[in-house]
Design a protein around this motif. Structure first.
Motif, PDB file in Angstrom:
ATOM      1  N   VAL A   1       0.959  -1.168  -0.028  1.00 11.75           N
ATOM      2  CA  VAL A   1       0.085   0.187  -0.020  1.00 11.75           C
ATOM      3  C   VAL A   1       0.984   1.009   0.122  1.00 11.75           C
ATOM      4  N   ASN A   2       2.120   1.203   0.613  1.00 12.58           N
ATOM      5  CA  ASN A   2       2.945   2.208   0.532  1.00 12.58           C
ATOM      6  C   ASN A   2       3.230   2.768  -0.749  1.00 12.58           C
ATOM      7  N   LEU A   3       3.156   1.784  -1.906  1.00 11.62           N
ATOM      8  CA  LEU A   3       3.690   2.320  -3.312  1.00 11.62           C
ATOM      9  C   LEU A   3       2.478   3.208  -3.354  1.00 11.62           C
ATOM     10  N   LEU A   4       1.424   3.067  -3.330  1.00 17.82           N
ATOM     11  CA  LEU A   4       0.103   3.907  -3.650  1.00 17.82           C
ATOM     12  C   LEU A   4       0.326   5.396  -2.922  1.00 17.82           C
ATOM     13  N   ARG A   5       0.579   5.171  -1.605  1.00 20.91           N
ATOM     14  CA  ARG A   5       0.776   6.469  -0.683  1.00 20.91           C
ATOM     15  C   ARG A   5       2.117   7.369  -1.418  1.00 20.91           C
ATOM     16  N   THR A   6       3.214   6.515  -1.573  1.00 16.09           N
ATOM     17  CA  THR A   6       4.192   7.541  -2.094  1.00 16.09           C
ATOM     18  C   THR A   6       4.242   7.931  -3.431  1.00 16.09           C
ATOM     19  N   THR A   7       3.239   7.359  -4.328  1.00 18.05           N
ATOM     20  CA  THR A   7       2.967   8.104  -5.446  1.00 18.05           C
ATOM     21  C   THR A   7       2.250   9.012  -5.461  1.00 18.05           C
ATOM     22  N   THR A   8       1.179   9.085  -4.774  1.00 20.58           N
ATOM     23  CA  THR A   8       0.431  10.378  -4.491  1.00 20.58           C
ATOM     24  C   THR A   8       1.134  11.413  -3.769  1.00 20.58           C
ATOM     25  N   GLU A   9       2.083  11.097  -2.890  1.00 19.42           N
ATOM     26  CA  GLU A   9       2.927  12.128  -2.452  1.00 19.42           C
ATOM     27  C   GLU A   9       3.997  12.668  -3.391  1.00 19.42           C
ATOM     28  N   ALA A  10       4.402  11.813  -4.142  1.00 20.21           N
ATOM     29  CA  ALA A  10       5.354  12.275  -5.169  1.00 20.21           C
ATOM     30  C   ALA A  10       4.539  13.326  -6.114  1.00 20.21           C
ATOM     31  N   MET A  11       3.432  12.927  -6.651  1.00 21.49           N
ATOM     32  CA  MET A  11       2.724  13.712  -7.356  1.00 21.49           C
ATOM     33  C   MET A  11       2.565  15.112  -6.685  1.00 21.49           C
ATOM     34  N   SER A  12       2.273  15.155  -5.523  1.00 21.81           N
ATOM     35  CA  SER A  12       1.740  16.564  -4.594  1.00 21.81           C
ATOM     36  C   SER A  12       3.113  17.486  -4.977  1.00 21.81           C
ATOM     37  N   SER A  13       4.288  16.909  -4.663  1.00 24.48           N
ATOM     38  CA  SER A  13       5.614  17.546  -4.398  1.00 24.48           C
ATOM     39  C   SER A  13       6.101  17.938  -5.867  1.00 24.48           C
ATOM     40  N   ILE A  14       5.659  17.137  -7.034  1.00 19.62           N
ATOM     41  CA  ILE A  14       6.131  17.497  -8.177  1.00 19.62           C
ATOM     42  C   ILE A  14       5.150  18.762  -8.908  1.00 19.62           C
ATOM     43  N   LEU A  15       3.805  18.643  -8.696  1.00 26.01           N
ATOM     44  CA  LEU A  15       2.859  19.540  -9.049  1.00 26.01           C
ATOM     45  C   LEU A  15       3.161  20.856  -8.187  1.00 26.01           C
ATOM     46  N   GLY A  16       3.679  20.713  -7.049  1.00 33.00           N
ATOM     47  CA  GLY A  16       4.032  21.864  -6.249  1.00 33.00           C
ATOM     48  C   GLY A  16       5.441  22.574  -6.709  1.00 33.00           C
ATOM     49  N   GLY A  17       5.972  21.934  -7.744  1.00 35.24           N
ATOM     50  CA  GLY A  17       7.247  22.552  -8.315  1.00 35.24           C
ATOM     51  C   GLY A  17       8.695  22.251  -7.704  1.00 35.24           C
ATOM     52  N   VAL A  18       8.788  21.177  -6.971  1.00 36.10           N
ATOM     53  CA  VAL A  18      10.180  20.999  -6.185  1.00 36.10           C
ATOM     54  C   VAL A  18      11.031  20.817  -7.390  1.00 36.10           C
ATOM     55  N   ASP A  19      12.372  20.878  -6.785  1.00 30.68           N
ATOM     56  CA  ASP A  19      13.717  20.692  -7.969  1.00 30.68           C
ATOM     57  C   ASP A  19      14.071  19.256  -7.773  1.00 30.68           C
ATOM     58  N   SER A  20      13.984  18.572  -6.824  1.00 27.81           N
ATOM     59  CA  SER A  20      14.358  17.267  -7.037  1.00 27.81           C
ATOM     60  C   SER A  20      13.446  16.562  -5.826  1.00 27.81           C
ATOM     61  N   LEU A  21      13.536  15.163  -5.824  1.00 22.54           N
ATOM     62  CA  LEU A  21      12.541  14.187  -5.181  1.00 22.54           C
ATOM     63  C   LEU A  21      13.137  12.946  -4.927  1.00 22.54           C
ATOM     64  N   THR A  22      12.933  12.514  -3.702  1.00 22.48           N
ATOM     65  CA  THR A  22      13.386  11.180  -3.119  1.00 22.48           C
ATOM     66  C   THR A  22      12.258  10.496  -2.860  1.00 22.48           C
ATOM     67  N   VAL A  23      11.908   9.240  -3.606  1.00 22.86           N
ATOM     68  CA  VAL A  23      10.555   8.481  -3.177  1.00 22.86           C
ATOM     69  C   VAL A  23      11.255   7.380  -2.372  1.00 22.86           C
ATOM     70  N   LEU A  24      10.826   7.358  -0.983  1.00 18.16           N
ATOM     71  CA  LEU A  24      11.388   6.260  -0.060  1.00 18.16           C
ATOM     72  C   LEU A  24      10.772   4.659  -0.703  1.00 18.16           C
ATOM     73  N   GLN A  25      11.591   3.872  -0.341  1.00 19.11           N
ATOM     74  CA  GLN A  25      11.267   2.560  -0.611  1.00 19.11           C
ATOM     75  C   GLN A  25      10.119   1.899   0.053  1.00 19.11           C
ATOM     76  N   PHE A  26       9.093   1.427  -0.420  1.00 20.12           N
ATOM     77  CA  PHE A  26       7.999   0.742   0.136  1.00 20.12           C
ATOM     78  C   PHE A  26       8.275   0.128   1.481  1.00 20.12           C
ATOM     79  N   ASN A  27       9.426  -0.495   1.488  1.00 17.43           N
ATOM     80  CA  ASN A  27       9.738  -1.240   2.800  1.00 17.43           C
ATOM     81  C   ASN A  27      10.507  -0.599   3.829  1.00 17.43           C
ATOM     82  N   GLN A  28      10.970   0.835   3.628  1.00 17.07           N
ATOM     83  CA  GLN A  28      11.892   1.511   4.328  1.00 17.07           C
ATOM     84  C   GLN A  28      11.540   1.415   5.872  1.00 17.07           C
TER      85      GLN A  28
END
Length: 401
Positions: free
Chosen positions: A315-342
């Protein structure tokens, strides 16, 4: 042309409905119930979210400017919404770590964070630098002596003929963040002296950042978006005050600073948070400098460590995908997506691959890198941006006091 005429005629059949008419109908349906209690959502921070927004809700908001212009609400980029796909690793041996970095580059990573758990030997660090494509990747160091590293980077550029402005990355100095994590104040004056001296050493390295404000600590400790913003601005201002006392100007300091924010699960709030962060910091810089800044500091985002589950980790894959989309649409310069098992084990080959590919899909298949500030003009997000900035400013002021 005929289709356009038909559409125009079609919409002419519908009469416009005023806000007063909507409100009258809503109150009728509420049958005497309190409008604010039933329909206005109040967050823990005191942000009021209305049930709907209309064009007139934009009229009272401050000017957001154009993309790439003060106050940078609409981002620092003008032609696109590109960001750097980043993945973070720990330093092992110079050979093993260089091989891992080169593999990540081959797999589509554009930025690598390398954490040194212990001080590396100088020779090993030299071998590492010469074994990775510094001309083709952003490299972010943490836990290495910055003075020694600057010496080696100068030598590297001299020997390889790489222009210093082409070397990209960060040195990760963060004494206030270290204090916040450990509770041990340490030698803060000496730490500020070191940052000032390294900024001067890195003057010709235009795209090499020296120190950071790590707001992920606040988020992953349970803070709200407003608190994360307010505390981040306070830390950044503390650095600014200390470094201007050491004969550095605001432009020099801001260009060598990067903000690291976490990105949480509240999709629209997180989009607004990054827009508000740029607005707040640019206003602080304007107040300090006496004029509007021409550029804004680098912003890196990392998906939430606090928001991951150990019970159903995929389920963390779904959570981190929507989180990644938020940061990208918010205009960040770089992004780290944490692994689903971190949250419960070391990264595996498959979890690292999935974390990379989440960003690659968002860039290469969803084309989220194509449109500058896609949230612009959204009645809801524009109002959220302003509300988060206003409430975070109160947190900032209270912290300063």
């Amino acid at each position: 042309m005929d289709n356009q005429k038909e559409q125009k005629l079609l919409f002419q059949e519908f009469e416009s409905v005023s806000t007063e008419q909507w409100e009258e109908l809503i109150r009728k349906d509420l049958k005497g119930a309190d409008y604010n209690k039933k329909l206005v959502w109040k967050t823990l921070d005191g942000v009021s979210v209305k049930p709907y927004y209309r064009t007139e809700d934009l009229q009272a908001l401050p000017e957001t400017g154009a993309p790439g212009e003060f106050p940078f609400v609409r981002g620092s980029k003008v032609d696109n919404n590109d960001w750097l796909i980043r993945q973070d690793i720990e330093f092992n041996t110079s050979d093993d770590t260089a091989s891992k970095v080169n593999l990540l580059v081959e797999k589509g990573v554009q930025s690598v964070g390398v954490t040194f758990l212990s001080a590396p030997e100088k020779e090993g660090l030299i071998d590492f630098l010469y074994a990775i494509p510094l001309d083709n990747i952003e490299i972010n160091f943490k836990g290495v002596d910055p003075v020694i590293l600057m010496e080696l980077l100068n030598d590297y550029c001299a020997e390889t003929k790489l222009a210093k402005n082409l070397l990209r990355g960060s040195l990760g100095l963060n004494p206030i963040g270290d204090f916040a994590k450990s509770g041990k104040y340490g030698k803060m004056e000496e730490a500020m002296d070191q940052i000032a001296s390294v900024i001067k050493l890195a003057k010709e390295f235009e795209n090499l950042r020296v120190f950071e404000v790590d707001a992920t600590l606040f988020h992953n400790s349970g803070s709200t978006s407003v608190q994360e913003l307010g505390y981040a601005m306070s830390v950044a201002t503390e650095y600014m005050d200390a470094l201007t006392e050491r004969d550095l100007n605001h432009t020099e300091i801001s260009s060598k600073l990067s903000f690291n924010f976490a990105v949480g699960a509240n999709y629209f709030f997180e989009i607004a948070k990054f827009r508000a962060a740029r607005q707040l910091w640019s206003r602080i810089l304007e107040s300090s400098m006496g004029k509007a800044p021409e550029k804004i500091s680098f912003i890196h985002a990392e998906t939430s460590a606090w928001n991951t589950t150990v019970y159903d980790p995929y389920v963390n894959l779904l959570r981190t995908t929507t989180e990644a989309m938020s940061s990208i649409l918010g205009g960040v310069d770089s992004l780290t997506v944490l692994q689903f098992n971190q949250s419960f084990e070391e990264a595996t080959e498959i979890s690292e691959r999935l974390a990379r590919n989440q960003q690659i899909i968002l860039k290469e298949e969803a084309y989220l890198d194509k449109v500058v500030d896609p949230a612009a003009g959204s009645y809801y997000i524009e109002n959220l941006t302003n509300s988060l900035a206003s409430e975070a400013w109160k947190v900032f002021q209270a912290t300063e006091e």
